[in-house]
Design a protein around this motif. Structure first.
Motif, short mmCIF file in Angstrom:
data_model
loop_
_atom_site.label_atom_id
_atom_site.label_comp_id
_atom_site.label_asym_id
_atom_site.label_seq_id
_atom_site.Cartn_x
_atom_site.Cartn_y
_atom_site.Cartn_z
N ILE A 24 0.84 -1.21 0.00
CA ILE A 24 0.00 0.00 0.00
C ILE A 24 0.87 1.25 0.00
CG2 ILE A 24 -1.66 1.34 1.35
CD1 ILE A 24 -2.88 -1.30 2.29
N GLU A 25 1.90 1.27 0.85
CA GLU A 25 2.76 2.45 0.95
C GLU A 25 3.51 2.74 -0.35
OE1 GLU A 25 3.91 3.18 5.60
OE2 GLU A 25 5.39 2.19 4.31
N HIS A 26 3.97 1.70 -1.02
CA HIS A 26 4.82 1.88 -2.19
C HIS A 26 4.04 2.01 -3.50
CE1 HIS A 26 8.10 -0.33 0.31
NE2 HIS A 26 8.03 0.96 0.61
N GLU A 27 2.90 1.32 -3.60
CA GLU A 27 2.19 1.28 -4.88
C GLU A 27 0.89 2.07 -4.89
OE1 GLU A 27 1.74 -2.71 -6.39
OE2 GLU A 27 3.66 -3.36 -5.53
N PHE A 28 0.38 2.44 -3.72
CA PHE A 28 -0.91 3.15 -3.67
C PHE A 28 -0.79 4.32 -2.71
CE2 PHE A 28 -1.64 -1.29 -4.71
CZ PHE A 28 -2.38 -1.18 -5.88
N LYS A 29 0.07 5.26 -3.06
CA LYS A 29 0.38 6.38 -2.18
C LYS A 29 -0.81 7.31 -1.97
CE LYS A 29 5.27 6.36 -3.54
NZ LYS A 29 5.78 5.84 -2.27
N GLU A 30 -1.81 7.21 -2.86
CA GLU A 30 -3.00 8.05 -2.71
C GLU A 30 -3.93 7.56 -1.59
OE1 GLU A 30 -4.11 5.05 -6.00
OE2 GLU A 30 -2.33 5.92 -5.07
N LEU A 31 -3.65 6.38 -1.06
CA LEU A 31 -4.49 5.81 -0.01
C LEU A 31 -3.84 5.99 1.35
CD1 LEU A 31 -5.38 2.39 -1.72
CD2 LEU A 31 -6.80 4.46 -1.63
N ASP A 32 -4.65 6.35 2.34
CA ASP A 32 -4.21 6.34 3.73
C ASP A 32 -4.60 5.00 4.34
OD1 ASP A 32 -3.31 8.92 3.45
OD2 ASP A 32 -5.09 9.83 4.35
N TYR A 33 -3.90 4.60 5.38
CA TYR A 33 -4.20 3.34 6.03
C TYR A 33 -3.95 3.46 7.53
CZ TYR A 33 0.73 2.57 6.84
OH TYR A 33 2.01 2.71 7.30
N VAL A 34 -4.54 2.55 8.28
CA VAL A 34 -4.21 2.40 9.69
C VAL A 34 -4.29 0.91 10.02
CG1 VAL A 34 -6.62 2.79 10.47
CG2 VAL A 34 -4.70 3.12 12.07
N VAL A 35 -3.24 0.41 10.67
CA VAL A 35 -3.25 -0.97 11.16
C VAL A 35 -3.83 -0.97 12.56
CG1 VAL A 35 -1.85 -2.97 11.78
CG2 VAL A 35 -1.21 -1.57 9.80
N ILE A 36 -4.84 -1.79 12.79
CA ILE A 36 -5.40 -1.95 14.13
C ILE A 36 -4.85 -3.24 14.70
CG2 ILE A 36 -7.48 -1.95 15.54
CD1 ILE A 36 -7.24 0.54 13.81
N ASN A 37 -3.81 -3.13 15.52
CA ASN A 37 -3.26 -4.34 16.14
C ASN A 37 -4.19 -4.77 17.26
OD1 ASN A 37 -1.33 -6.42 16.79
ND2 ASN A 37 -0.87 -5.18 18.60
N ASP A 38 -4.85 -5.90 17.05
CA ASP A 38 -5.93 -6.33 17.94
C ASP A 38 -5.39 -7.22 19.07
OD1 ASP A 38 -8.48 -6.68 18.95
OD2 ASP A 38 -9.02 -8.24 17.52
N GLY A 39 -4.52 -6.65 19.89
CA GLY A 39 -3.99 -7.40 21.02
C GLY A 39 -3.21 -8.63 20.62
N SER A 40 -2.47 -8.54 19.52
CA SER A 40 -1.72 -9.70 19.02
C SER A 40 -0.72 -10.20 20.07
CB SER A 40 -0.96 -9.34 17.74
OG SER A 40 -1.84 -9.01 16.70
N ARG A 41 -0.54 -11.52 20.07
CA ARG A 41 0.41 -12.14 20.99
C ARG A 41 1.76 -12.36 20.33
NH1 ARG A 41 -3.11 -17.27 22.43
NH2 ARG A 41 -3.45 -17.02 20.19
N ASP A 42 1.85 -12.12 19.02
CA ASP A 42 3.12 -12.28 18.32
C ASP A 42 3.76 -10.90 18.12
OD1 ASP A 42 1.67 -11.08 16.33
OD2 ASP A 42 1.74 -12.77 14.93
N SER A 43 4.61 -10.76 17.14
CA SER A 43 5.37 -9.52 16.96
C SER A 43 4.72 -8.55 15.97
CB SER A 43 6.80 -9.85 16.49
OG SER A 43 6.78 -10.62 15.29
N THR A 44 3.42 -8.69 15.72
CA THR A 44 2.73 -7.80 14.78
C THR A 44 2.95 -6.33 15.13
OG1 THR A 44 1.02 -9.44 14.28
CG2 THR A 44 0.50 -7.15 13.82
N ALA A 45 2.71 -5.97 16.38
CA ALA A 45 2.84 -4.57 16.80
C ALA A 45 4.27 -4.08 16.66
CB ALA A 45 2.35 -4.40 18.24
N GLN A 46 5.23 -4.90 17.05
CA GLN A 46 6.63 -4.48 16.98
C GLN A 46 7.09 -4.26 15.55
OE1 GLN A 46 8.37 -3.79 19.87
NE2 GLN A 46 9.66 -2.76 18.34
N ILE A 47 6.64 -5.13 14.64
CA ILE A 47 6.97 -4.96 13.23
C ILE A 47 6.43 -3.63 12.71
CG2 ILE A 47 6.47 -5.83 10.90
CD1 ILE A 47 6.53 -8.66 12.13
#
Length: 230
Positions: A24-47
């Motif tokens: 999304i960041e590299h190919e669709f710069k016209e779009l905004d995004y937000v990741v909702i980290n839903d209390g993940s137990r792995d490294s999703t938030a850290q990444i």
């Protein structure tokens, strides 16, 4: 250009989230995004933090409905015209988002569903049988044909963002689509293709799939009729 927010609920998507967001960041710069980290137990938030992604880091797991509603509140606060439900597992393709918005603008739609079956036939599997059953129930209770009732790629217009952001019991599921149609929302579909999950496992196991179908059937046939139209 209308302001579009891509909402990416993510629960334990460490294996997938970087590929999804980087595209999304590299190919669709016209779009905004937000990741909702839903209390993940792995490294999703850290990444996400290591890569300076736009993230809302929920301290506990709220489930898909709660995570998506958090994204809708963000969209409402920031004044977005459209919000897109977009999976964090790599199944959805961002190139359809602008055409979906154009479809909404052209036809005056409140909700646009990314449909796998406008141009392709459904496969023969238990999951597709469930999809067909839900579509039949939506037609019987609303008179509206929705070919891909279980698609997880949906675009919501400003009125729907306002309606769904702070009201309870509006999960991003087919029963909510049925309810919104009964409330007068204009719902349409746009043809898309979807990918197989990149990595990890879907939460929708056989047991969870049975529970999901039971919930959808009872909600569309019974519960929706007792909800106040708004």
């Amino acid at each position: 250009m209308k302001k579009i927010l891509v909402i990416i609920p993510a629960y334990n998507e460490a294996e997938n989230i970087k590929k999804v967001v980087d595209k999304i960041e590299h190919e669709f710069k016209e779009l905004d995004y937000v990741v909702i980290n839903d209390g993940s137990r792995d490294s999703t938030a850290q990444i996400c933090k290591d890569n300076s992604y736009n993230i809302i880091d929920l301290p506990v797991n709220l489930g898909l409905a709660g995570a998506f509603q958090a994204g809708l509140r963000y969209a409402l606060y920031k004044g977005y015209d459209y919000a897109v439900q977009f999976d964090g597992d790599g199944q959805h393709n961002a190139e359809y988002i602008i055409p979906m918005m154009e479809k909404a603008e052209c036809d005056g739609l409140d909700v646009v569903i990314g449909s796998r079956f406008l141009e392709n036939k459904k496969g023969k599997s238990l999951r597709m049988l469930g999809n067909t059953l839900i579509s039949i129930l939506i037609f019987l209770t609303t008179g509206k044909k929705v070919l891909d009732s279980t698609s997880g790629m949906r675009m919501y217009g400003k009125k729907m963002i306002d309606k769904l952001a702070y009201n309870m019991n509006y999960g991003p599921e087919p029963d909510t689509i049925a309810y919104l149609i009964r409330c007068g929302a204009k719902v349409g579909e746009y043809p898309v293709t979807m990918n197989e999950r990149i990595a990890g496992e879907s939460y929708l196991s056989f047991t969870n799939g049975i529970k999901y179908m039971f919930h959808m059937v009872t909600s569309i046939l019974i519960v929706q009729w007792f909800r106040k139209r708004g």
